[in-house]
Write a protein that holds these residues in place. Structure first.
Motif, short mmCIF file in Angstrom:
data_model
loop_
_atom_site.label_atom_id
_atom_site.label_comp_id
_atom_site.label_asym_id
_atom_site.label_seq_id
_atom_site.Cartn_x
_atom_site.Cartn_y
_atom_site.Cartn_z
N PHE A 1 31.11 -0.22 18.40
CA PHE A 1 30.02 0.77 18.48
C PHE A 1 30.43 2.11 17.89
O PHE A 1 29.64 3.05 17.89
CB PHE A 1 29.58 0.95 19.93
N GLY A 2 31.69 2.22 17.43
CA GLY A 2 32.13 3.49 16.84
C GLY A 2 32.53 4.52 17.87
O GLY A 2 32.38 5.73 17.64
N GLY A 3 33.03 4.08 19.02
CA GLY A 3 33.51 5.03 20.03
C GLY A 3 32.70 4.96 21.31
O GLY A 3 31.58 4.44 21.33
N ARG A 4 33.27 5.52 22.37
CA ARG A 4 32.62 5.40 23.68
C ARG A 4 31.31 6.17 23.76
O ARG A 4 30.32 5.68 24.32
CB ARG A 4 33.56 5.90 24.79
N GLN A 5 31.27 7.37 23.21
CA GLN A 5 30.02 8.14 23.30
C GLN A 5 28.94 7.53 22.41
O GLN A 5 27.76 7.55 22.76
CB GLN A 5 30.27 9.61 22.96
N SER A 6 29.33 6.95 21.28
CA SER A 6 28.35 6.22 20.46
C SER A 6 27.81 5.03 21.25
O SER A 6 26.60 4.76 21.22
CB SER A 6 28.98 5.71 19.18
N ALA A 7 28.70 4.34 21.97
CA ALA A 7 28.27 3.19 22.77
C ALA A 7 27.24 3.64 23.81
O ALA A 7 26.24 2.97 24.05
CB ALA A 7 29.47 2.53 23.45
N ARG A 8 27.49 4.81 24.42
CA ARG A 8 26.57 5.32 25.43
C ARG A 8 25.21 5.65 24.80
O ARG A 8 24.16 5.34 25.37
CB ARG A 8 27.18 6.57 26.09
N THR A 9 25.25 6.25 23.62
CA THR A 9 24.01 6.59 22.91
C THR A 9 23.25 5.31 22.52
O THR A 9 22.02 5.24 22.68
CB THR A 9 24.33 7.43 21.67
#
Lengths: 295, 271
Positions: A235-243
């Protein structure tokens, strides 16, 4: 095109309608018990997941891209702003654009007065700000939803009958423009098989959105990150995954609204019955029957 | 053909289908009942102690499942120095006002001592200099707050497993409790946290004294804080004063093994 499920000929009733053509209806068994159970379990768990998810979002109502939070430049932020005159208003900021949403988003009524909140009380589980309980509801529902989507997809891929139910035939691919036109005119063909658009939508939801929800959810867990870092990388990183978790959740809300509208427009009783008892009434005419013989 | 279908649609399931109409009423009644129960009932459910316990018990399933997929040694992701956040966001207590703590802070923590006791054969006290003289580990990791945000920082500290080995845990030691100097948000309890032996002996679990190459600022937990990189932020106890090994945390404070755990959060913070 063949009807995959055997028609229940006993309930076949035929009557003449005006003109030369003949129309008749028959009741078929459309949805298996597994599908029906899965559908309603999903309905319940997805509502709990959505509402408790909004509760969790409210603990930090901003989204970012990448691995970490930039704080000053969120991709999306839902919060309350104090104007120069001292008045508070709820705002949604999305990629640089701002919209006033007082009363619903950013600033809404809670315990008799306006408070800063991402999503309003009526949309969250529990209603008041209560992150730990929201998390508990979310993970309980996730433990039901996750394994059941996994089992269902496995079953769908393994069963030839289910594969035929979900993946469009060549004729259905060709028929998609006509199906679109028919839908726009609210002309629904009550037949045994799903049409091309239905199948594409279900493929997108079943093999796209639902697994993406589970994976992007897992990507946010620090222990899963240590065990399977590839999920977070995906997902390209944890914050991207959250978004992406948030975007997929609202795509599902969109699907739900269209799904509900079509269920109502194309015969709410017949549709509901088919998802509860499995029985669905289809219409056949002599013309249809000849047509299906050719395919 | 379309015309016929349309006609059929408009007519609906009329005439010969009276029972359907009856069932339709029952169905919509059930639907309305369900929706009403959902909206009104969930908050009442959330406030019920038994429901809270039942819903919260999923934590055990999550812990067991995550322990199954993550080995004892599997490391949290480490990052490049270029990814370090300009400011490491402090959260929770950021400036303890307790008199003892203020006094130590004014003296640059020269008088500060870390006590390691409880179920250990060699209880000990260590000064900050002694801690810094022990072998250290430096790691650039991502801090994930339970609220949802993330921040990358570089931590240097003593590996907790090494310290525990020095103190020689007894066989019945099951948890490592971290006692802190602060009353978070002026609460009645001192902040505390706990890890089980697996997480305590994880190679990335540190008692950190440096952040981004400089002495830990007060806002981030000076002089010493815990880093347990496979857990959420509330596990990373700041202002650590004492490490106590116990066989159960039932008798400590609220009995749930941590300040936020006593306030409803899960003890297993791997998710």
């Amino acid at each position: 095109m063949q009807t995959q499920v055997p028609a229940d000929t006993n309930t076949q009733n035929r009557h003449l309608s005006e003109g030369r053509a003949q129309t008749s209806t028959k009741t078929i068994k459309r949805h298996s018990l597994a599908t029906r159970l899965w559908h309603w379990v999903n309905f319940l768990t997805l509502i709990i997941l959505l509402m408790s998810g909004l509760q969790i979002f409210n603990a930090h109502p901003a989204l970012y891209w990448g691995e970490q939070s930039s704080f000053s430049q969120p991709f999306l932020a839902i919060h309350a702003k104090t104007d120069a005159d001292g008045n508070q208003r709820g705002v949604v900021q999305l990629a640089g654009y701002e919209m006033t949403t007082t009363g619903v988003l950013g600033l809404s009524e809670s315990n008799g007065r306006l408070r800063q909140r991402g999503f309003p009380e009526w949309a969250t589980l529990p209603g008041p700000q209560w992150l730990s309980m929201g998390r508990n509801w979310h993970f309980l529902a996730a433990w039901i939803f996750g394994p059941s989507i996994f089992a269902y997809l496995l079953y769908t891929l393994m069963s030839r009958r289910r594969r035929r139910l979900i993946f469009p035939t060549r004729a259905q691919w060709r028929g998609i423009p006509q199906t679109l036109v028919d839908h726009a005119r609210l002309r629904f063909h009550h037949v045994a098989d799903y049409n091309g658009i239905q199948k594409l939508t279900y493929i997108l939801v079943l093999f796209g959105l639902l697994p993406a929800m589970v994976l992007s959810g897992l990507a946010m867990s620090p222990t899963i990150d240590a065990a399977w870092p590839w999920i977070t990388h995906l997902f390209g990183g944890r914050q991207s995954a959250r978004t992406i978790h948030f975007i997929c959740a609202f795509s599902l809300v969109g699907f739900f609204i269209v799904h509900l509208a079509l269920v109502i427009l194309s015969g709410v009783f017949n549709n509901l019955r088919s998802m509860i008892t499995g029985r669905y009434r289809i219409q056949i005419s002599d013309h249809d029957r000849t047509e299906s013989d050719h395919e | 053909m379309n015309k016929l279908i349309k006609e059929k649609l408009i007519k609906g399931d009329s005439e010969d289908q009276q029972p359907d109409r009856y069932r339709r009423k029952i169905l919509s009644g059930l639907g309305a009942l369900g929706a009403g129960l959902m909206l009104g009932g969930c908050d009442r459910l959330s406030n019920n102690k038994a429901v809270q316990q039942a819903v919260g018990s999923v934590e055990n399933l999550t812990r067991k499942a995550q322990r199954l997929v993550a080995s004892r040694q599997s490391l949290a992701q480490e990052f490049d120095a270029s990814q370090i956040a300009p400011v490491f966001r402090p959260n929770g207590e950021i400036n303890p006002q307790e008199a003892d703590y203020r006094q130590m802070a004014e003296g640059q923590f020269v008088d500060w001592r870390l006590r390691i006791d409880g179920l250990v054969s060699q209880p000990m006290e260590l000064s900050l200099t002694q801690l810094r003289d022990l072998p250290s580990r430096t790691q650039i990791t991502r801090h994930d707050c339970v609220e949802g945000w993330s921040c990358i920082g570089q931590w240097t500290g003593a590996v907790l497993g090494d310290l525990l080995d020095l103190a020689e845990p007894q066989d019945n030691a099951r948890f490592v409790v971290f006692h802190c100097a602060d009353h978070t948000f002026g609460g009645s309890d001192l902040y505390y946290e706990s890890l089980d032996m697996i997480e305590a002996y994880h190679p990335q679990t540190l008692l950190a004294y440096d952040l981004n190459g400089e002495a830990l600022p007060i806002a981030n937990g000076a002089p010493l804080r815990l880093r347990a990189e496979r857990q959420l932020g509330y596990k990373q106890a700041k202002y650590v004063m004492r490490v106590e090994l116990v066989d159960s945390f039932k008798t400590l404070h609220g009995g749930k093994g941590g300040y936020w755990e006593d306030r409803g959060y899960n003890w297993w913070a791997g998710i």
